[in-house]
Design a protein around this motif. Structure first.
Motif, short mmCIF file in Angstrom:
data_model
loop_
_atom_site.label_atom_id
_atom_site.label_comp_id
_atom_site.label_asym_id
_atom_site.label_seq_id
_atom_site.Cartn_x
_atom_site.Cartn_y
_atom_site.Cartn_z
N LEU A 75 36.80 -38.36 26.31
CA LEU A 75 38.02 -37.82 25.69
C LEU A 75 39.28 -38.49 26.22
CD1 LEU A 75 37.16 -33.99 25.72
CD2 LEU A 75 36.78 -35.69 23.91
N VAL A 76 40.02 -39.10 25.30
CA VAL A 76 41.33 -39.65 25.63
C VAL A 76 42.38 -38.89 24.82
CG1 VAL A 76 42.82 -41.68 25.60
CG2 VAL A 76 40.39 -41.92 26.18
N SER A 77 43.30 -38.26 25.50
CA SER A 77 44.33 -37.46 24.84
C SER A 77 45.63 -38.26 24.74
CB SER A 77 44.59 -36.18 25.65
OG SER A 77 45.80 -35.58 25.23
N VAL A 78 46.12 -38.43 23.51
CA VAL A 78 47.35 -39.23 23.32
C VAL A 78 48.59 -38.35 23.22
CG1 VAL A 78 46.10 -41.15 22.28
CG2 VAL A 78 47.07 -39.35 20.82
N ASP A 79 48.46 -37.08 23.56
CA ASP A 79 49.65 -36.22 23.60
C ASP A 79 49.47 -35.10 24.60
OD1 ASP A 79 52.01 -34.84 23.12
OD2 ASP A 79 51.18 -33.78 21.38
N ASP A 80 50.05 -35.32 25.79
CA ASP A 80 50.18 -34.27 26.80
C ASP A 80 51.63 -34.32 27.30
OD1 ASP A 80 47.38 -33.36 26.96
OD2 ASP A 80 46.99 -35.38 27.72
N HIS A 81 51.92 -33.52 28.29
CA HIS A 81 53.30 -33.45 28.76
C HIS A 81 53.33 -33.36 30.27
CE1 HIS A 81 54.70 -32.75 24.62
NE2 HIS A 81 53.53 -32.15 24.49
N VAL A 82 54.31 -34.00 30.87
CA VAL A 82 54.53 -33.86 32.30
C VAL A 82 55.83 -33.07 32.50
CG1 VAL A 82 55.63 -36.17 32.41
CG2 VAL A 82 54.84 -35.06 34.51
N VAL A 83 55.75 -32.06 33.35
CA VAL A 83 56.97 -31.39 33.81
C VAL A 83 57.40 -32.14 35.06
CG1 VAL A 83 57.95 -29.24 34.69
CG2 VAL A 83 56.27 -29.18 32.83
N VAL A 139 38.52 -34.46 30.41
CA VAL A 139 39.42 -35.43 29.77
C VAL A 139 39.61 -36.65 30.67
CG1 VAL A 139 41.80 -35.82 28.98
CG2 VAL A 139 40.61 -33.70 28.39
N LEU A 140 39.29 -37.81 30.13
CA LEU A 140 39.40 -39.06 30.86
C LEU A 140 40.85 -39.56 30.95
CD1 LEU A 140 38.40 -41.80 32.02
CD2 LEU A 140 38.08 -42.55 29.63
N GLY A 141 41.50 -39.68 29.79
CA GLY A 141 42.81 -40.32 29.75
C GLY A 141 43.86 -39.44 29.12
N SER A 142 45.12 -39.68 29.51
CA SER A 142 46.20 -38.82 29.04
C SER A 142 47.50 -39.60 28.89
CB SER A 142 46.40 -37.68 30.05
OG SER A 142 47.56 -36.94 29.77
N LEU A 143 48.20 -39.33 27.80
CA LEU A 143 49.53 -39.90 27.57
C LEU A 143 50.51 -38.74 27.67
CD1 LEU A 143 50.40 -42.19 24.49
CD2 LEU A 143 51.97 -40.51 25.43
N CYS A 144 51.46 -38.82 28.62
CA CYS A 144 52.31 -37.67 28.91
C CYS A 144 53.75 -37.89 28.46
CB CYS A 144 52.29 -37.38 30.41
SG CYS A 144 50.66 -36.89 31.02
N PHE A 145 54.18 -37.10 27.49
CA PHE A 145 55.58 -37.13 27.05
C PHE A 145 56.47 -36.44 28.08
CE2 PHE A 145 53.45 -38.05 23.11
CZ PHE A 145 54.34 -38.83 22.39
N PRO A 146 57.76 -36.81 28.11
CA PRO A 146 58.70 -36.18 29.05
C PRO A 146 58.97 -34.72 28.66
CG PRO A 146 59.66 -38.17 28.03
CD PRO A 146 58.42 -37.82 27.26
N THR A 147 59.53 -33.98 29.61
CA THR A 147 59.94 -32.60 29.33
C THR A 147 61.46 -32.45 29.37
OG1 THR A 147 57.84 -31.71 30.13
CG2 THR A 147 59.70 -30.18 30.01
N PHE A 148 62.08 -32.51 30.56
CA PHE A 148 63.52 -32.19 30.58
C PHE A 148 64.37 -33.22 29.85
CE2 PHE A 148 66.56 -34.46 33.18
CZ PHE A 148 65.78 -35.25 34.02
#
Lengths: 428, 428
Positions: B8-16, B99-108
Motif C-alpha cells: 500500500l502506497v498512500s498518495v494523500d496523507d497529512h503532517v501536522v 502502509v508502505l509509503g506516504s505522501l504528506c500534505f502540509p497543515t498550517f
C-alpha cells in the motif's frame, strides 16, 4: 423491443413564455403591475417588470440551430424555434422527436419562479404568480390533453401564500411544484428549519413532487474569467450534488415520509458514488454529528424519496443495479442547448437497449407517470404514444437546422475558446 | 493473492508540523520572521505568523479517537495522536496499518502553502517556504528512507521564485509539488493564462506531478448555517469536479503534454460519468465554443495526464473498465477524520479483491511508484513492503481508541445534528 416501441416522457423541458402570458388570467386591477413584453431596440424582445428589464428572455433556447450558431441568450422570438413558445409547434416538435409527455419549467420567472422574490408589490406579485400558473395549466399544459405534466411556481416569500397556491393548483390537477434546490441561497429560510413544513404537508397530502432544477438556487461557479465555458457546462448537472446532500440530511423526509423530490437535469451516473459516500459519512461520522436516519442508511432514504433524471447517461445505464430503477426518469431538455432533439429516441436507445423491456419502460415513462400522477394512456391510447406512432403524425415538421437566426453570440469570431468572461459580458 | 500480500502506497496523507519546524533550515537573518509555535491559553497550541494567529493548527487530525470524540479542530499537540507530528510514531502507525509509503500534505501552511500568499515580507516568506521544504525533505520524508514521497510547497506569489524553488527541490529528489486546484480563487492568475508556463516547464522536464488537493483553492460551500455538517462532508471529495473540468479544458496539457496532475482525495466513482459528460460537451458544443483537443476527446486527455485517487470506493472499483487503471492510486488520509486507520487493508481488500492481482498491484502501489518516481523496493526489498511484513514490525503499537484527548468539539451535547453554523463558530 425496438427503438420505435419506446414511449418517452420527459420530466424536464422549458417553455419560453409568449407575449400574451398575462392577458387572460390576471385580475384587471393588477394589469398595470404585470410583466410586459417589450420589443426593444436592436430587435430584442424583453420582459419588463416593475420598471426593470428582466434578463434571460429565452435563456439558451437554441434548439434547431446549427451548432456553430449556438449562443447563450437568444434575444427575440425571431431568434428561437417556434416550438419554444407556441403550443402547437411544441407538440409538433415533440411528435417529430417521438416524445409523448413533457414537463416544462418556466424561463423568464427563472426555473423556480424566484424572479418574484424581488417584487416591490408583493400583493400584485402573488396575483401574478397565480396568473402565471393559470396560464401554464390552462393555455399551455391543458391545451394539449395528455401531452404535458403541469408544474406550478410558488409565491416563495410567504409560506401561507405558498400553502394557499399549492392547494389551489392541486385542485386543478397539478402534481408538482418547482422549488429552488437551495432556498437559503435566495435569502429564504433553509430546508432545515420548520418554516416550510406547512408546504411540505400540502404537497405530501396531494402527492405533489418537489421538482428542483439545477441552477434554481445555487449554481456552479465560473472558476475564472478565462475559463472555457465548456468547463462550466460540463459540471452544471452534477452541481446539484451539494444540494442533494443537503436535502438528504434534512429532517424533511422524517417528518413527511411520503414527500418526493426530483433532481431535474441532475444526471445519474455520479449518484451511486455519491450514495456510497453518503452511507460512509453517516456510518463513520454520526457518532459525533448526531445524524439520524431512523435505523436506515442515507441511500435507503434516497432510494425511496428521490427521483433521478437524465438526458443521456450511458454510464448510468450501465449501473442501474446501483440505483432504484423505480425512480429513474428521462428528460429531453428542449429547447436548451444540451438537448439532442430531434434525435432523442436514437441516442437514448443506444444507451439503454441492453436493459430488459421492463426496465426500459420504467425508465422511459412508467416511473414518470407514477411519480407525477400523469396518465396519458387513458386519454390517447397507449398504442398512439410510441415513438413510431408520434413520428408518423409529424412528417410535415421541418427539423433541418436553421441558419442565421440571430441573437447574442458570445464568440469573438477569432476561433479562440469562448470563456466565462465572454458569456458574462452578454449579461452585463 | 490475499489481503496480507497487498503493498500500500498512500498518495494523500497529512503532517501536522512540529514546533521545531524552522529551527534548522531557515537562515538566521529570517529567524525573527518565522512562524512561531505558541502554547496559548486554554491549552491551545497555535502558530503565530507576522503577528497573526494562524487558524487550523491541526485541522481535523482526529485519528485514533473514538468516533464520539471526533471534532473539527484539535487545538493542541496533546489532543492529537503522536503519529500526526512525530516521524517515528508516524512510521509505527503506517506499519500497524500495513502502509508502505506516504505522501504528506502540509497543515498550517494550508494544503497548497497558500498561507504565505498573505505574507507582508515576501523576501522572508520565500526563505520560509524553502525552509519548510527543507524540513519536509530532510527531517520528515528523508528521515525514514523508502517510506515517504516528498512534496514541496511553492512561493506562489512569484513565478520566478516558483521556478527557482521547483528546480531546487527537484535536485533534492522531489517529484511533486502541491498547487491550488483553483489558483484564481486565491487571487492568482488563472490556469488559462500563460503566467504559469515556466513552472509547468520545470515540472514537465523533471517528471514532477502537480498535486491538487480538494479544498486547496476552492471549497464546497456550506449551503446554510443550519445544514448538517455531514452534508458538507459528503460532497467534499467531489467538489474537485469543477476544478477538474477547468484543468481539462485548459491549454496546459497541449503545451506540456508530459505534465501530470493528481486529484488528491477526489475519489473516483463519479469520474466515468464526468468524462462521458465532458466528451458530450465537447462533441455537442465545440462548434461554437472553439474547444480543441487536437483530434482527441477530453476523456483521452484525462486518461493520459490525470492521476485519480481514492480512500474507499467500491463503486469505482466495480467500474475500473471505465477508467485508466494505470492512473488510479490509493490514499489513507491519515490523520484526518475520513481515514479508516488502522483498518485500511481490511476495508480496501473488501473493495478490490474481485480484481486481478495485476490490477490490484497497479492500484495499490505500482501506479503511485511510477507516477511519483518513488522506488521503495530498492531500499527496503519488496518482501519487506507487504501488509503482512509491515504489521509484523508493529506489534508494539497501541491502536485502541484514546478517550478524552480534548479539543474543540462542535457538538452542543444536546444530541441534535452538528451544523455548518456550529463548525463555523469554532473558527470565528
Amino acid at each position: 423491443m425496438q427503438m420505435n416501441d419506446l414511449i418517452l416522457v420527459s420530466v424536464d423541458d422549458h417553455v419560453v413564455e409568449p407575449p400574451n402570458l398575462f392577458d387572460k388570467h390576471l385580475p384587471a386591477k393588477y394589469r398595470d403591475q404585470a410583466p410586459k413584453m417589450n420589443s426593444m431596440k436592436d430587435g430584442q424582445d424583453s420582459w419588463v417588470y416593475e420598471g426593470t428589464v428582466v434578463p434571460n428572455f429565452g435563456l439558451n433556447a437554441v434548439v434547431g440551430r446549427p451548432r456553430e450558431e449556438y449562443g447563450f441568450e437568444p434575444a427575440a422570438y425571431d431568434h428561437i424555434r417556434k416550438g419554444a413558445f407556441d403550443l402547437q409547434s411544441r407538440v409538433d416538435d415533440m411528435n417529430v422527436n417521438g416524445v409523448l409527455g413533457s414537463l416544462c419549467f418556466p424561463t423568464f420567472p427563472q426555473f423556480a419562479g424566484t424572479l418574484f422574490l424581488g417584487a416591490k408589490d408583493k400583493t400584485a406579485a402573488k396575483a401574478i404568480v397565480s396568473a402565471y400558473n393559470d396560464w401554464h395549466i390552462h393555455e399551455w399544459a391543458g391545451a394539449a390533453p395528455g401531452r404535458f405534466i403541469p408544474i406550478a411556481i410558488m409565491p416563495l416569500w410567504d409560506i401561507d401564500a405558498c400553502v394557499e397556491e399549492a392547494k389551489r393548483v392541486a385542485k386543478l390537477g397539478v402534481r408538482t411544484i418547482t422549488f429552488p434546490d437551495v432556498p437559503a441561497h435566495k435569502g429564504l429560510p433553509s430546508i432545515h428549519t420548520d418554516y416550510w413544513d406547512p408546504l411540505w404537508k400540502v404537497l405530501s397530502d396531494n402527492k405533489m413532487v418537489v421538482s428542483t432544477h439545477i441552477g434554481s438556487g445555487i449554481n456552479v461557479p465560473h472558476l475564472s474569467k478565462e475559463s472555457p465555458i465548456d468547463a462550466w457546462i460540463v459540471t452544471m448537472p452534477m452541481s446539484i450534488a451539494a444540494a442533494t446532500a443537503d436535502w438528504l440530511f434534512s429532517p424533511i423526509f422524517r417528518k413527511f415520509p411520503d414527500l418526493k423530490i426530483a433532481l431535474s437535469e441532475g444526471g445519474i451516473g455520479w449518484i451511486p458514488y455519491f450514495l456510497e459516500r453518503a452511507d460512509f459519512t453517516f456510518s463513520h461520522h454520526n457518532a459525533w454529528t448526531n445524524s439520524n436516519f431512523g435505523g436506515k442508511l442515507p441511500s435507503d432514504l434516497f432510494a425511496s424519496n428521490f427521483i433521478t433524471c437524465f438526458i443521456d447517461d450511458k454510464f448510468g445505464m450501465h449501473n442501474t443495479e446501483f440505483l432504484n430503477t423505480d425512480k429513474i426518469t428521462w428528460e429531453c431538455d428542449y429547447p436548451h442547448s444540451d438537448t439532442v432533439w430531434p434525435n432523442c429516441p436514437e441516442i437514448l436507445w443506444d444507451s439503454l437497449k441492453h436493459l430488459s423491456p421492463e426496465k426500459i419502460d420504467k425508465i422511459t415513462h412508467l416511473n414518470a407517470m407514477r411519480e407525477f400522477s400523469y396518465d396519458p394512456f387513458s386519454i390517447l391510447g397507449r398504442e398512439n404514444c410510441t415513438v413510431e406512432a408520434l413520428r408518423a403524425k409529424a412528417t410535415h415538421v421541418d427539423t433541418s437546422p436553421r441558419v442565421g437566426m440571430g441573437g447574442n453570440n458570445p464568440s469573438k469570431g477569432d476561433g479562440l475558446p469562448v470563456t466565462s468572461g465572454d458569456v458574462a459580458k452578454l449579461f452585463s
